[in-house]
Write a protein that holds these residues in place. Structure first.
Motif, mmCIF file in Angstrom:
data_model
loop_
_atom_site.group_PDB
_atom_site.id
_atom_site.type_symbol
_atom_site.label_atom_id
_atom_site.label_comp_id
_atom_site.label_asym_id
_atom_site.label_seq_id
_atom_site.Cartn_x
_atom_site.Cartn_y
_atom_site.Cartn_z
ATOM 1 N N GLY A 1 -15.724 4.687 4.233
ATOM 2 C CA GLY A 1 -15.951 3.276 3.952
ATOM 3 C C GLY A 1 -15.651 2.863 2.527
ATOM 4 N N SER A 2 -15.347 3.843 1.660
ATOM 5 C CA SER A 2 -15.000 3.496 0.275
ATOM 6 C C SER A 2 -13.628 2.828 0.251
ATOM 7 C CB SER A 2 -14.992 4.746 -0.598
ATOM 8 O OG SER A 2 -13.909 5.595 -0.215
ATOM 9 N N SER A 3 -13.287 2.241 -0.876
ATOM 10 C CA SER A 3 -11.994 1.557 -0.972
ATOM 11 C C SER A 3 -10.839 2.520 -0.740
ATOM 12 C CB SER A 3 -11.854 0.855 -2.328
ATOM 13 O OG SER A 3 -11.969 1.777 -3.380
ATOM 14 N N VAL A 4 -10.936 3.725 -1.245
ATOM 15 C CA VAL A 4 -9.867 4.715 -1.036
ATOM 16 C C VAL A 4 -9.743 5.039 0.445
ATOM 17 C CG1 VAL A 4 -9.091 7.066 -1.539
ATOM 18 C CG2 VAL A 4 -10.083 5.684 -3.353
ATOM 19 N N ALA A 5 -10.858 5.213 1.121
ATOM 20 C CA ALA A 5 -10.828 5.537 2.548
ATOM 21 C C ALA A 5 -10.251 4.392 3.372
ATOM 22 C CB ALA A 5 -12.237 5.882 3.030
ATOM 23 N N VAL A 6 -10.649 3.169 3.054
ATOM 24 C CA VAL A 6 -10.140 2.006 3.796
ATOM 25 C C VAL A 6 -8.649 1.835 3.550
ATOM 26 C CG1 VAL A 6 -10.259 -0.513 3.969
ATOM 27 C CG2 VAL A 6 -12.363 0.829 3.865
ATOM 28 N N LEU A 7 -8.230 1.943 2.297
ATOM 29 C CA LEU A 7 -6.804 1.800 1.991
ATOM 30 C C LEU A 7 -5.983 2.904 2.652
ATOM 31 C CD1 LEU A 7 -7.061 0.762 -1.764
ATOM 32 C CD2 LEU A 7 -6.462 -0.706 0.176
ATOM 33 N N GLN A 8 -6.516 4.099 2.678
ATOM 34 C CA GLN A 8 -5.799 5.194 3.331
ATOM 35 C C GLN A 8 -5.695 4.966 4.831
ATOM 36 O OE1 GLN A 8 -3.736 7.421 2.476
ATOM 37 N NE2 GLN A 8 -3.525 8.128 4.570
ATOM 38 N N SER A 9 -6.741 4.429 5.437
ATOM 39 C CA SER A 9 -6.677 4.178 6.881
ATOM 40 C C SER A 9 -5.628 3.126 7.207
ATOM 41 C CB SER A 9 -8.047 3.763 7.428
ATOM 42 O OG SER A 9 -8.410 2.482 6.977
ATOM 43 N N VAL A 10 -5.526 2.109 6.376
ATOM 44 C CA VAL A 10 -4.488 1.097 6.572
ATOM 45 C C VAL A 10 -3.106 1.720 6.361
ATOM 46 C CG1 VAL A 10 -3.511 -1.059 5.694
ATOM 47 C CG2 VAL A 10 -5.981 -0.825 5.951
ATOM 48 N N PHE B 1 -0.295 5.023 -0.418
ATOM 49 C CA PHE B 1 -1.055 5.126 0.822
ATOM 50 C C PHE B 1 -0.050 5.053 1.972
ATOM 51 C CE2 PHE B 1 -4.123 3.294 -2.188
ATOM 52 C CZ PHE B 1 -5.178 4.183 -2.048
ATOM 53 N N THR B 2 0.488 6.202 2.387
ATOM 54 C CA THR B 2 1.568 6.238 3.364
ATOM 55 C C THR B 2 1.086 6.708 4.733
ATOM 56 O OG1 THR B 2 2.205 8.523 2.937
ATOM 57 C CG2 THR B 2 3.132 6.847 1.470
ATOM 58 N N THR B 3 1.959 6.591 5.728
ATOM 59 C CA THR B 3 1.618 7.055 7.077
ATOM 60 C C THR B 3 1.483 8.574 7.124
ATOM 61 O OG1 THR B 3 3.960 7.027 7.651
ATOM 62 C CG2 THR B 3 2.679 5.090 8.242
ATOM 63 N N ALA B 4 2.055 9.264 6.147
ATOM 64 C CA ALA B 4 1.952 10.728 6.080
ATOM 65 C C ALA B 4 0.760 11.184 5.244
ATOM 66 C CB ALA B 4 3.238 11.307 5.510
ATOM 67 N N LEU C 1 -2.591 -3.514 9.410
ATOM 68 C CA LEU C 1 -3.972 -3.922 9.170
ATOM 69 C C LEU C 1 -4.727 -4.024 10.492
ATOM 70 C CD1 LEU C 1 -3.201 -6.817 6.675
ATOM 71 C CD2 LEU C 1 -4.117 -4.589 6.083
ATOM 72 N N ALA C 2 -6.010 -3.711 10.475
ATOM 73 C CA ALA C 2 -6.880 -3.913 11.640
ATOM 74 C C ALA C 2 -7.274 -5.387 11.694
ATOM 75 C CB ALA C 2 -8.106 -3.027 11.522
ATOM 76 N N LEU D 1 0.830 -1.206 0.000
ATOM 77 C CA LEU D 1 0.000 0.000 0.000
ATOM 78 C C LEU D 1 0.866 1.258 0.000
ATOM 79 C CD1 LEU D 1 -2.898 -0.974 2.404
ATOM 80 C CD2 LEU D 1 -2.971 -0.706 -0.076
ATOM 81 N N ALA D 2 1.948 1.257 0.773
ATOM 82 C CA ALA D 2 2.857 2.405 0.776
ATOM 83 C C ALA D 2 3.466 2.598 -0.606
ATOM 84 C CB ALA D 2 3.953 2.212 1.819
#
Length: 125
Positions: free
Chosen positions: A67-76, A39-42, A82-83, A34-35
């Motif tokens: 809840g969209s895929s972009v939002a979930v991937l960004q949260s990870v 989709f990074t920690t920053a 991973l949660a 993901l990084a």
């Protein structure tokens, strides 16, 4: 023709090894992958595939929906891990792929290819 024999024990062993390796590998690799996509920690990296996804989502719906895929991937990506439910899903997918790959490899590795004298063997009915 020579009869091809495959050891079920060998197939099962390599399927199990593949499933474990696939599960662990997928869970460990997911945050790094993901990084790599941005989709990074920053946050979402400028000019990345993640930025393109976010731009497309925002253009289509006027924003990025929770809840969209972009939002979930960004949260990870933001957490860098991973949660619980995400770990289970990614681990399961990795285990399935790894198990199937391991079973195929075990099947190939366990094939009795004979002694090289197959030309002198009579075919079985």
């Amino acid at each position: 023709a020579c009869v091809l024999r495959i050891s079920p024990a060998m197939v099962a062993f390599w399927a199990a090894v593949g499933a474990v390796a696939g599960s662990v590998g997928a869970v460990v690799a997911a945050p790094m992958v993901l990084a790599g996509f941005g989709f990074t920690t920053a946050g979402i990296a400028a000019g990345s595939a993640a930025a393109g996804m976010m731009s497309s989502a925002a253009a289509a719906t006027g924003g990025v929906a929770a809840g969209s895929s972009v939002a979930v991937l960004q949260s990870v990506g933001a957490v860098g891990a991973l949660a619980g439910s995400q770990t289970a899903a990614v681990g399961m997918a990795g285990g399935i792929v790894g198990g199937l790959t391991g079973a195929a490899a075990g099947s190939l590795a366990s094939q009795d290819r004979g002694t090289g004298n197959e030309a002198f063997l009579k075919p079985r009915p």
